[in-house]
Design a protein around this motif. Structure first.
Motif, short mmCIF file in Angstrom:
data_model
loop_
_atom_site.label_atom_id
_atom_site.label_comp_id
_atom_site.label_asym_id
_atom_site.label_seq_id
_atom_site.Cartn_x
_atom_site.Cartn_y
_atom_site.Cartn_z
N ALA A 73 -50.14 161.17 38.02
CA ALA A 73 -50.21 160.65 36.65
C ALA A 73 -51.02 159.37 36.54
O ALA A 73 -51.74 159.15 35.54
N ASP A 74 -50.94 158.52 37.53
CA ASP A 74 -51.65 157.24 37.49
C ASP A 74 -53.06 157.31 38.06
O ASP A 74 -53.76 156.30 38.13
N ASP A 75 -53.48 158.51 38.46
CA ASP A 75 -54.79 158.66 39.08
C ASP A 75 -55.83 159.27 38.15
O ASP A 75 -56.89 159.72 38.61
N GLY A 76 -55.51 159.31 36.86
CA GLY A 76 -56.46 159.84 35.89
C GLY A 76 -56.74 158.82 34.80
O GLY A 76 -55.82 158.13 34.33
N PHE A 77 -58.00 158.67 34.41
CA PHE A 77 -58.38 157.69 33.39
C PHE A 77 -59.46 158.30 32.50
O PHE A 77 -60.39 158.92 33.01
N ASN A 78 -59.32 158.15 31.19
CA ASN A 78 -60.24 158.77 30.25
C ASN A 78 -61.00 157.70 29.47
O ASN A 78 -60.39 156.79 28.90
N ILE A 79 -62.32 157.83 29.44
CA ILE A 79 -63.17 156.90 28.70
C ILE A 79 -63.98 157.70 27.68
O ILE A 79 -64.74 158.60 28.06
N ASN A 80 -63.82 157.38 26.40
CA ASN A 80 -64.58 158.04 25.33
C ASN A 80 -65.58 157.06 24.75
O ASN A 80 -65.21 156.01 24.24
N VAL A 81 -66.86 157.44 24.82
CA VAL A 81 -67.92 156.62 24.25
C VAL A 81 -68.15 157.05 22.80
O VAL A 81 -68.48 158.21 22.53
N LEU A 82 -67.97 156.12 21.87
CA LEU A 82 -68.11 156.40 20.45
C LEU A 82 -69.32 155.65 19.89
O LEU A 82 -69.21 154.81 19.00
N THR A 83 -70.47 155.96 20.46
CA THR A 83 -71.73 155.42 19.96
C THR A 83 -72.69 156.59 19.77
O THR A 83 -72.57 157.61 20.44
N ALA B 105 -57.04 158.70 18.91
CA ALA B 105 -57.59 157.44 18.43
C ALA B 105 -59.09 157.56 18.15
O ALA B 105 -59.60 156.99 17.18
N SER B 106 -59.79 158.29 18.99
CA SER B 106 -61.23 158.47 18.80
C SER B 106 -61.51 159.20 17.49
O SER B 106 -62.37 158.77 16.70
N LEU B 107 -60.80 160.28 17.26
CA LEU B 107 -61.01 161.03 16.02
C LEU B 107 -60.61 160.20 14.80
O LEU B 107 -61.32 160.21 13.78
N ASP B 108 -59.51 159.49 14.90
CA ASP B 108 -59.06 158.67 13.77
C ASP B 108 -60.08 157.60 13.40
O ASP B 108 -60.16 157.17 12.24
N SER B 109 -60.86 157.15 14.38
CA SER B 109 -61.80 156.05 14.13
C SER B 109 -63.07 156.48 13.43
O SER B 109 -63.84 155.65 12.94
N ILE B 110 -63.33 157.78 13.38
CA ILE B 110 -64.56 158.30 12.77
C ILE B 110 -64.30 158.54 11.29
O ILE B 110 -63.62 159.49 10.91
N ASP B 111 -64.82 157.67 10.45
CA ASP B 111 -64.52 157.65 9.02
C ASP B 111 -65.62 158.35 8.23
O ASP B 111 -66.78 157.92 8.24
N ASP C 295 -71.99 152.81 15.05
CA ASP C 295 -71.34 152.82 16.36
C ASP C 295 -69.96 152.16 16.28
O ASP C 295 -69.77 151.14 15.60
N ILE C 296 -69.01 152.74 16.98
CA ILE C 296 -67.61 152.27 16.96
C ILE C 296 -67.28 151.49 18.22
O ILE C 296 -66.62 150.46 18.18
N GLY C 297 -67.75 151.97 19.36
CA GLY C 297 -67.46 151.30 20.62
C GLY C 297 -67.00 152.26 21.68
O GLY C 297 -67.39 153.43 21.70
N ILE C 298 -66.15 151.81 22.57
CA ILE C 298 -65.64 152.63 23.68
C ILE C 298 -64.11 152.55 23.68
O ILE C 298 -63.54 151.47 23.54
#
Length: 284
Positions: free
Chosen positions: A181-191, A225-231, A210-213
Motif C-alpha cells: 500500500a505504501d509503495d505506490g504513488f500517483n502524480i497527475n499533471v494538469l497542464t 480531485a483532478s477532475l473536480d479541478s477542471i472547470d 494550467d492547473i498544476g500537479i
C-alpha cells in the motif's frame, strides 16, 4: 530507478531519454514484447491480464500521468495510465473489445484510406477487391480508424461504455495490488489539458488554463480531485477543435465526448482502491 515504456526506440523523440529524465529507460515487456506475466482478474468479462514483467520487478511504483480528455473513456489519468500503460497490445485489445466489435459499412466507405493512415500498428488494409481487412493479431482496438473516418464507415454499433470503464479500473487495481500500500504513488499533471489522448501523437490548444500537479498515494482521491479541478466555466475561447463541441453533460470531458469521466473512478472506489473524499494541500 528506471522508467518503463512500451517503445523505448522512439522514446527519445517524445522527450524521454537518459539525458532528460536521469534514469534508464526499460522496455515494458522486453525488446520482443514477450516478457509478460499472466495475472487472473477474478472477473468473468476479462478473466486475465498480461502485465509487463519490468513493472512487476520494481520495488515501488510511481504512476506519472498527463490528464487529458479521451474519446473512449471520457478522460485519461492515473487509472487509464496503469490499465493501458502497463500491459502489452493483447490486453489493450481485450480491454477495448469490452466495448464491442468493429463493423465496416461497405456502402458508406469511400476508400479515402484515412483509417489506414492513422492505425498505429498497421493492422488494417484494403484487399485488391476493395474489402476492408483487419489483422486482429496486431489490432489493439484503439479505434483511431473509427474516429478518423469522415463518413463513419467504421463503427462499434453496440458500444458498451460502462463495462470498458470497469475493465480499466479492474486492470489498474490488479497492477496496484502487486505493490504494498505504501509503495505506490500517483502524480497527475494538469497542464496543457486537451480533448484528445496523447496516443494520437498530436496536440491541440489547451482548453483551460494550467492547473498544476496533483499527487497522492490514493489513486481514487487524486483522480477525483483532478477532475473536480477542471472547470468548464474556464474554457478558453476557440480552444475546442472541430468537430468537437460542448454538448449536454456536467463535466467538460462529458460535454465533449458524451461519457462520464468519473465512472472509472467510481469503479476504482467500489473495488476498494481508495476513496473519493480528499483534502487539497497546496505545496508552493
Amino acid at each position: 530507478v528506471f522508467i518503463t515504456d512500451g517503445d523505448v526506440g522512439s522514446a527519445a523523440s517524445r522527450g524521454y531519454a537518459v539525458e532528460t529524465v536521469g534514469a534508464e529507460l526499460v522496455p515494458l515487456c522486453g525488446a520482443d514484447w514477450k516478457a509478460v506475466r499472466r495475472l487472473p482478474t477474478g472477473w468473468p468479462a476479462l478473466s486475465q491480464a498480461l502485465v509487463g514483467e519490468e513493472i512487476l520487478k520494481a520495488d515501488a511504483l510511481v504512476n506519472f500521468s498527463h490528464v487529458k480528455g479521451h474519446g473512449d473513456c471520457g478522460f485519461g489519468g492515473a487509472c487509464k495510465n496503469l490499465a493501458m500503460g502497463c500491459v502489452p497490445p493483447e490486453t489493450r485489445r481485450d480491454l477495448h473489445q469490452l466495448e464491442g466489435e468493429l463493423v465496416w459499412n461497405k456502402a458508406k466507405c469511400t476508400k479515402c484510406r484515412k483509417c489506414i493512415e492513422v492505425c498505429p500498428t498497421n493492422a488494417n488494409s484494403f484487399s485488391d477487391g476493395g474489402e476492408y481487412r483487419i489483422f486482429w493479431h496486431d489490432c489493439k482496438l484503439c479505434q483511431h480508424c473509427v474516429l478518423a473516418c469522415p463518413v463513419k464507415a467504421i463503427d462499434i454499433p453496440r458500444r458498451s461504455f460502462a463495462i470498458f470503464q470497469e475493465g480499466l479500473a479492474r486492470v489498474a487495481k490488479l497492477i496496484l495490488d502487486q505493490f504494498a500500500a505504501d509503495d505506490g504513488f500517483n502524480i497527475n499533471v494538469l497542464t496543457h489539458i486537451t480533448p484528445y489522448c496523447d496516443c494520437w501523437g498530436l496536440t491541440t490548444p489547451a482548453m483551460v488554463p494550467d492547473i498544476g500537479i496533483m499527487a497522492s498515494k490514493d489513486i481514487v482521491a487524486v483522480e477525483e480531485a483532478s477532475l473536480d479541478s477542471i472547470d468548464v466555466k474556464k474554457v478558453i475561447p476557440g480552444s475546442i477543435p472541430p468537430p468537437l463541441r460542448l454538448r449536454k453533460g456536467k463535466h467538460l470531458f462529458e460535454k465533449l465526448h458524451a461519457r462520464d469521466p468519473y465512472l472509472q473512478v467510481r469503479y476504482l472506489e467500489k473495488l476498494g482502491s481508495g476513496t473519493s473524499n480528499y483534502k487539497l494541500v497546496e505545496v508552493k
